[in-house]
Motif scaffolding. Sequence first.
Motif, PDB file in Angstrom:
ATOM      1  N   ARG A   1      21.289 -13.517  29.594  1.00 57.17           N
ATOM      2  CA  ARG A   1      20.717 -12.653  28.564  1.00 57.17           C
ATOM      3  C   ARG A   1      19.183 -12.630  28.664  1.00 57.17           C
ATOM      4  NH1 ARG A   1      21.447  -8.638  24.359  1.00 57.17           N
ATOM      5  NH2 ARG A   1      19.242  -8.471  23.862  1.00 57.17           N
ATOM      6  N   PHE A   2      18.624 -11.437  28.689  1.00 58.79           N
ATOM      7  CA  PHE A   2      17.175 -11.241  28.699  1.00 58.79           C
ATOM      8  C   PHE A   2      16.727 -10.769  27.312  1.00 58.79           C
ATOM      9  CE2 PHE A   2      18.294 -11.531  33.088  1.00 58.79           C
ATOM     10  CZ  PHE A   2      17.188 -12.156  33.661  1.00 58.79           C
ATOM     11  N   PRO A   3      15.401 -10.585  27.110  1.00 61.26           N
ATOM     12  CA  PRO A   3      14.923 -10.341  25.732  1.00 61.26           C
ATOM     13  C   PRO A   3      15.523  -9.131  25.019  1.00 61.26           C
ATOM     14  CG  PRO A   3      13.089 -11.050  27.085  1.00 61.26           C
ATOM     15  CD  PRO A   3      14.269 -10.884  28.016  1.00 61.26           C
ATOM     16  N   GLY A   4      15.621  -7.983  25.694  1.00 58.60           N
ATOM     17  CA  GLY A   4      16.126  -6.791  25.006  1.00 58.60           C
ATOM     18  C   GLY A   4      15.340  -5.564  25.422  1.00 58.60           C
ATOM     19  N   SER A   5      15.689  -4.452  24.835  1.00 56.00           N
ATOM     20  CA  SER A   5      15.254  -3.149  25.346  1.00 56.00           C
ATOM     21  C   SER A   5      13.895  -2.690  24.838  1.00 56.00           C
ATOM     22  CB  SER A   5      16.302  -2.093  24.981  1.00 56.00           C
ATOM     23  OG  SER A   5      17.574  -2.487  25.460  1.00 56.00           O
ATOM     24  N   PHE A   6      13.297  -3.432  23.893  1.00 59.13           N
ATOM     25  CA  PHE A   6      12.022  -3.017  23.306  1.00 59.13           C
ATOM     26  C   PHE A   6      12.096  -1.537  22.896  1.00 59.13           C
ATOM     27  CE2 PHE A   6      10.908  -6.796  25.740  1.00 59.13           C
ATOM     28  CZ  PHE A   6      10.045  -7.464  24.902  1.00 59.13           C
ATOM     29  N   GLY A   7      11.018  -0.791  23.146  1.00 59.08           N
ATOM     30  CA  GLY A   7      11.003   0.616  22.744  1.00 59.08           C
ATOM     31  C   GLY A   7      11.424   1.571  23.841  1.00 59.08           C
TER      32      GLY A   7
ATOM     33  N   PHE B   1      23.611  -2.764  32.359  1.00 56.75           N
ATOM     34  CA  PHE B   1      23.442  -2.309  30.979  1.00 56.75           C
ATOM     35  C   PHE B   1      22.334  -1.261  31.009  1.00 56.75           C
ATOM     36  CE2 PHE B   1      21.575  -2.228  26.770  1.00 56.75           C
ATOM     37  CZ  PHE B   1      22.650  -2.390  25.911  1.00 56.75           C
TER      38      PHE B   1
ATOM     39  N   SER C   1      19.545   0.187  29.183  1.00 59.14           N
ATOM     40  CA  SER C   1      18.634   0.161  28.031  1.00 59.14           C
ATOM     41  C   SER C   1      18.112   1.570  27.773  1.00 59.14           C
ATOM     42  CB  SER C   1      17.455  -0.775  28.287  1.00 59.14           C
ATOM     43  OG  SER C   1      17.863  -2.114  28.222  1.00 59.14           O
TER      44      SER C   1
ATOM     45  N   ALA D   1      14.125   2.855  24.904  1.00 57.05           N
ATOM     46  CA  ALA D   1      15.139   3.886  24.676  1.00 57.05           C
ATOM     47  C   ALA D   1      14.558   5.136  24.025  1.00 57.05           C
ATOM     48  CB  ALA D   1      16.283   3.328  23.834  1.00 57.05           C
TER      49      ALA D   1
ATOM     50  N   VAL E   1      18.363  -5.906  29.179  1.00 55.12           N
ATOM     51  CA  VAL E   1      19.197  -6.680  28.274  1.00 55.12           C
ATOM     52  C   VAL E   1      19.872  -7.873  28.948  1.00 55.12           C
ATOM     53  CG1 VAL E   1      21.419  -6.552  27.042  1.00 55.12           C
ATOM     54  CG2 VAL E   1      19.555  -4.994  26.457  1.00 55.12           C
TER      55      VAL E   1
END
Lengths: 245, 245, 273, 273
Positions: free
Chosen positions: A110-116, A145, A147, A118, A99
């Motif tokens: 800020r990076f793209p995000g956690s995708f799948g 953070f 993820s 989790a 994240v």
Amino acid sequence: MIELKREELLISELADLLVNDKHIAVGAASPIPGAAALLVKEEAKLQNNRLRVTILHSNKYNNFTDGARELFDCAAQGRIDTFFLGGVQIDGEANINLVGTGSYEKIQKRFPGSFGSALMYFVVPQIILFREEHSPRTLVDKVEFISAPGFSDENIYRPGGPKFLLTNRALFKFNKQKKRFCLLKINNNENLENIIKLTGFKFDVDDKITNMSVPNKTRIDILRNKISYMVSEFYPEFADKIWGV
Amino acid sequence: MIELKREELLISELADLLVNDKHIAVGAASPIPGAAALLVKEEAKLQNNRLRVTILHSNKYNNFTDGARELFDCAAQGRIDTFFLGGVQIDGEANINLVGTGSYEKIQKRFPGSFGSALMYFVVPQIILFREEHSPRTLVDKVEFISAPGFSDENIYRPGGPKFLLTNRALFKFNKQKKRFCLLKINNNENLENIIKLTGFKFDVDDKITNMSVPNKTRIDILRNKISYMVSEFYPEFADKIWGV
Amino acid sequence: MKQFDELSLLEIVDEVKDGDLIGIPADYSGVPMEFTKELIKKGIKDLKLYCLPLTTIQGDMLIGSGCVSEVEAAAVTLGEFGLAPRFSEAVESGKIIIKDSTCPALHAQLQATEKSVPFMPLRGVIGSDIQKYRKDWQIIENPMKFSGNKNEPILLLPAVQLDILIFHAPCVDKNGNIQIGRRRELATLAHASKNVFVTTERILDIDLFDDELSAATCLPALYIDGISVVKNGAWPCALPGVYGADNDEIKKYSIAAKTQKGFEDYMKNYLSN
Amino acid sequence: MKQFDELSLLEIVDEVKDGDLIGIPADYSGVPMEFTKELIKKGIKDLKLYCLPLTTIQGDMLIGSGCVSEVEAAAVTLGEFGLAPRFSEAVESGKIIIKDSTCPALHAQLQATEKSVPFMPLRGVIGSDIQKYRKDWQIIENPMKFSGNKNEPILLLPAVQLDILIFHAPCVDKNGNIQIGRRRELATLAHASKNVFVTTERILDIDLFDDELSAATCLPALYIDGISVVKNGAWPCALPGVYGADNDEIKKYSIAAKTQKGFEDYMKNYLSN
């Protein structure tokens, strides 16, 4: 002696971790894991063993027909043996961060995000963490953070989790009981002192620590003559860069 | 004067209840509701209005592509305006029984089961109860098993429910506040006394009670010349029996 | 290396064990009647039928033959040929346990397993006697602060995992992908089953995944444990898109099966063909 | 009588209101870029993007253009061309609210609405910071007596209903059925959306439901409120099965958008074409 590319060595290292699988899935932006999975599938075929590979960003190697949720349902059903996850940061307890850096409320980068991650980290028996960059910036003491956490309390449903971490420089195995990585192999031009210096978390070192294994000629031939073309279908830039196909 | 079949009269009565709909769905074993829905669709077309009809036992008139659950999901989403339910027994509070007679633990006569009624009855705004047999055996004071209740407590999510009950002999409207049926129309060869005698539950009688309306020639023509053939695709025996097509 | 196991019909039958919870497809999804015949011949016992959401002649035959101890279904019926006589008799005489359900609940319980969650919520149903008699269903007050209604009771259905699923499909490709078309409830059944076997009219010499549109009509081979070619494998039921139901035969059955004696005479002849 | 409303692209754009929760398809599901261009030109405000499960250039452009107040997604990224620069900048500077999620949660929230239930359970996720920061997610102890594990905490996700969904499809049949092939997440999105509009490369002169196998590739017209033919409607994104992504253009964007000034220059040119 054959001149081996760094990526080929990593593909071969990953492939060695996949030989007992029946179904390997590969997510977004993962040419090296994708090539490794296809390589093992090809080797299994030669031994008359069946191995399925699902590569999400390919049409040809995508086994799913139930839309984008099928990867997660399929994994939750226990039908995927190995999946690969990365991380902007990975820490010594195998927590991963996709994240960003800084505190979440006042994020620095800020990076793209956690995708799948989790879900996948909880349900796929063998998660291989793969991050080419091996530096104190990527392998940290504590992610900023989470993820997806590296381990969970006893009462949490968690048949899956981290098994290995592969970087440009080293291969670690994760010890679930100790919640700690153990260094298994280092790249041929590396030494332990440097690995320790470049790793932001503490880790154990295996008694039988070795160099990464150079693939034999048969494997290299399959990789260069066959897998390269298969990879070019879904990662054309990667295939072009490494093999010029 | 055209000789009208009983089934044609019922089809026409049902059709009159569907004229404001945008999407009508028809479940298993329902040739008369199916014909009524297609009739209204055809009439809407003549008026340049769009009306969708989903007939589950047809391929041609089945709008769904998400498997057998889509009818229920679609209804729960509020995308179906009218659906038809029947009952081995229907009682004065519009509870329906599709399961059997006698107590459930020691059932006397077992019928097929509740199908999707226990959801559809809650979510489709206009449920039309349709049961050809009008007798004290089918229209009872209290059903012996509630496949789906006619009304629910305030705190239960229930946008849908019973609106009408049509039998061979009569058309009732359900009054949600009073939890009671009200007789609107009777078949031409019936009289109120006989209806009261043959109905196992108490009901109100509308001030403006009328005979069932005989369809006009245009409607009969559409029914016989067009709908009959459409129905023969999915209910061939019914179409043959009524129209010889 | 073949991408699937091609089995004989009897090898598939041997995979079914006494006491199994077996997935039963509806009459529109490909009823594996030839398989059912062999299963009855084998003398299987104590099957628990999980019907999605109903069964017709397949369930009635299995029940009449004494193969079944429990049925979970929204309906057991011979459709236009009336009640399922062996089912009705078995319920009336207490020979089998019937777990009465409703179509969307049968779907939802499998979807829970599809997602590996312990339960699935469903609206409706509350206040019916179906709900009243289902001790494995539970009601909670809606726990959500920002969705649904306050104080709303919500029905929770348990995840159900099938031991085994067998259905009959029009065709299968050379890599074991099953063409199911719009019958996507077969995907839900397969996702929720430990083992899945398919009987089929034929194996195509193509890979349906070579084309994106034909891929979309498939249940992927990865869910399938074995395939057997069985011609007319759904007879006398319909195989949608390939052949219709043999209504004369089903009618014949519906009349014969009204009594146990008539059923036995019918089955003697049926099983020997 | 036409079975669907054929609209102009601007008529579809007019259906989107300031503040709407809008469904955003992933890069593999048909990104409606021509629509997005017109939406930006219109000066739409306060959109809440619900990405299933991610967005690429579409989301980044909307964010950079000041059209967005909130994003719910598992990722916003330009894929092989790196970070989504306007997204990263907007999050870092606090210009937008990001509701970080994970792919299966984004699917499940829509599936709850698909079934009209207030919530959907999901395993995993617990113990992550994603869960920690989602105040609309709740954890309960598994209430089921006979499924799942005792004392197991279960995450409940609220049902999410979209105000509007727009995606781009390869083709549509003469009765308004949308060919989505394997991209069945578009069905989930449509089922959970109050209004659905589709831009498409072309309208076929056939009914895809005339054939069972082609029917299986469709999202039925009943979920669709209007359709507009827009050639190359996904450019520069890919339209799977029809054309690939224009990687040169996306790369050009990825470089330009690194600064707000570069982004504005790029957009000036992009919007005027």
